[in-house]
Scaffold this motif. Structure first.
Motif, PDB file in Angstrom:
ATOM      1  N   ILE A  12       0.858  -1.179   0.000  1.00  0.00           N
ATOM      2  CA  ILE A  12       0.000   0.000   0.000  1.00  0.00           C
ATOM      3  C   ILE A  12       0.894   1.228   0.000  1.00  0.00           C
ATOM      4  O   ILE A  12       1.728   1.384   0.881  1.00  0.00           O
ATOM      5  N   LEU A  15       0.856   6.875   1.363  1.00  0.00           N
ATOM      6  CA  LEU A  15       0.080   7.362   2.481  1.00  0.00           C
ATOM      7  C   LEU A  15       0.855   8.417   3.250  1.00  0.00           C
ATOM      8  O   LEU A  15       1.984   8.197   3.667  1.00  0.00           O
ATOM      9  N   PRO A 150      -9.630  -6.436   3.030  1.00  0.00           N
ATOM     10  CA  PRO A 150     -10.092  -6.038   1.683  1.00  0.00           C
ATOM     11  C   PRO A 150     -10.566  -7.221   0.842  1.00  0.00           C
ATOM     12  O   PRO A 150     -11.519  -7.075   0.065  1.00  0.00           O
ATOM     13  N   PRO A 157     -10.805  -0.789   8.172  1.00  0.00           N
ATOM     14  CA  PRO A 157      -9.869  -0.226   7.184  1.00  0.00           C
ATOM     15  C   PRO A 157      -8.554  -0.981   7.036  1.00  0.00           C
ATOM     16  O   PRO A 157      -7.757  -0.640   6.182  1.00  0.00           O
ATOM     17  N   HIS A 158      -8.300  -1.994   7.874  1.00  0.00           N
ATOM     18  CA  HIS A 158      -7.021  -2.690   7.808  1.00  0.00           C
ATOM     19  C   HIS A 158      -7.183  -4.132   8.284  1.00  0.00           C
ATOM     20  O   HIS A 158      -8.190  -4.491   8.903  1.00  0.00           O
ATOM     21  N   GLU A 161      -3.211  -4.695  13.032  1.00  0.00           N
ATOM     22  CA  GLU A 161      -2.786  -3.459  13.685  1.00  0.00           C
ATOM     23  C   GLU A 161      -1.999  -3.797  14.946  1.00  0.00           C
ATOM     24  O   GLU A 161      -2.332  -4.726  15.682  1.00  0.00           O
ATOM     25  N   ASN A 172      -0.626   0.120  11.415  1.00  0.00           N
ATOM     26  CA  ASN A 172      -1.368  -0.958  10.769  1.00  0.00           C
ATOM     27  C   ASN A 172      -0.937  -1.110   9.319  1.00  0.00           C
ATOM     28  O   ASN A 172      -0.162  -0.314   8.804  1.00  0.00           O
ATOM     29  N   ASP A 173      -1.456  -2.148   8.652  1.00  0.00           N
ATOM     30  CA  ASP A 173      -0.967  -2.486   7.310  1.00  0.00           C
ATOM     31  C   ASP A 173      -1.410  -1.507   6.235  1.00  0.00           C
ATOM     32  O   ASP A 173      -0.962  -1.624   5.092  1.00  0.00           O
ATOM     33  N   SER A 174      -2.259  -0.526   6.558  1.00  0.00           N
ATOM     34  CA  SER A 174      -2.537   0.532   5.589  1.00  0.00           C
ATOM     35  C   SER A 174      -1.345   1.473   5.458  1.00  0.00           C
ATOM     36  O   SER A 174      -1.305   2.309   4.565  1.00  0.00           O
ATOM     37  N   GLN A 175      -0.348   1.319   6.330  1.00  0.00           N
ATOM     38  CA  GLN A 175       0.864   2.147   6.299  1.00  0.00           C
ATOM     39  C   GLN A 175       2.050   1.413   5.688  1.00  0.00           C
ATOM     40  O   GLN A 175       3.173   1.900   5.748  1.00  0.00           O
ATOM     41  N   GLU A 211      -3.910   3.118  -2.689  1.00  0.00           N
ATOM     42  CA  GLU A 211      -4.986   3.984  -2.265  1.00  0.00           C
ATOM     43  C   GLU A 211      -4.937   5.270  -3.095  1.00  0.00           C
ATOM     44  O   GLU A 211      -3.893   5.872  -3.229  1.00  0.00           O
TER      45      GLU A 211
END
Length: 212
Positions: A12, A15, A150, A157-158, A161, A172-175, A211
């Motif tokens: 991802i 961000l 997802p 959202p992830h 975390e 978290n893994d969105s980062q 994203e």
């Protein structure tokens, strides 16, 4: 026996909340099968930031290599970390066709740990286990994979975390990058039920999600 592993990596990018890429990982470790025809795969986690688990949301896929799925049920059991640790907030259960539709957990707040929560569950400790029930007479090779939030369109959202027990910072893994490592089993029928003969690796898939 050699252990087969299935690795799914989600990257991802772009961000603003992260100054550098973080690496997060979840993996499966299977058990032996019981005479009743069930076995478990246990989930563990790690990250190159933070110190302890905070939350997670994922499911499971058990897919027959030959194309005839003989899974009758998949259930999830969260490990509570000796009474301190993790609490469940939803479990969508078995959706059929070898797919568990998702589960979510979080770290409970324990007042005795103080304002900065410094008694969490450390990386490498058990998060929980999926129990897989096979049909009578089931046989063949099965690929077992973790499914990300997802993948399952879960309302979070992830997928994974963590937090730092000293600073209280959350990650978290969105980062960054999430690696999901699965396994495969070989199942053959015997009069008393079914047994797992082989555990080992089979395939590697790389996925990238950006994203916008």
């Amino acid at each position: 026996m050699m252990k087969k592993q299935a690795v799914v990596t989600l990257g991802i990018c772009g961000l603003a909340t992260s100054a550098f890429a973080q690496n997060f990982s979840l993996w499966l470790e299977p058990s032996s099968m019981t005479p009743s025809g069930t076995f478990t795969v246990s989930v563990y986690g790690d990250a190159d930031v933070g110190t302890a688990y905070l939350s997670g949301s994922f499911g499971l896929s058990v897919e027959s290599v030959a194309g005839e799925n003989q899974v009758s049920n998949i259930t999830w059991d969260l490990h509570y970390g000796g009474g301190l640790g993790l609490a469940q907030y939803f479990d969508y259960g078995y959706g059929g066709d070898g797919t568990h539709l998702g589960t979510s957990f979080y770290q409970v707040i324990v007042p005795s740990c103080g304002m900065i929560f410094d008694c969490g569950i450390s990386y490498g400790e058990l998060i929980g286990s999926f129990t897989i029930e096979m049909d009578p007479g089931a046989m063949g090779d099965y690929e077992i994979s973790l499914l990300s939030a997802p993948d399952l369109d879960l309302p979070v959202p992830h997928t994974f975390e963590v937090y730092d027990e000293m600073s209280g910072s959350l990650y978290n893994d969105s980062q960054g990058t999430l690696s999901l490592t699965g396994t495969t089993v070989t199942v053959v029928p015997v009069p008393a039920g079914t047994v797992v003969l082989g555990l080992g690796g089979l395939f590697s898939i790389r996925r990238t999600r950006k994203e916008t």
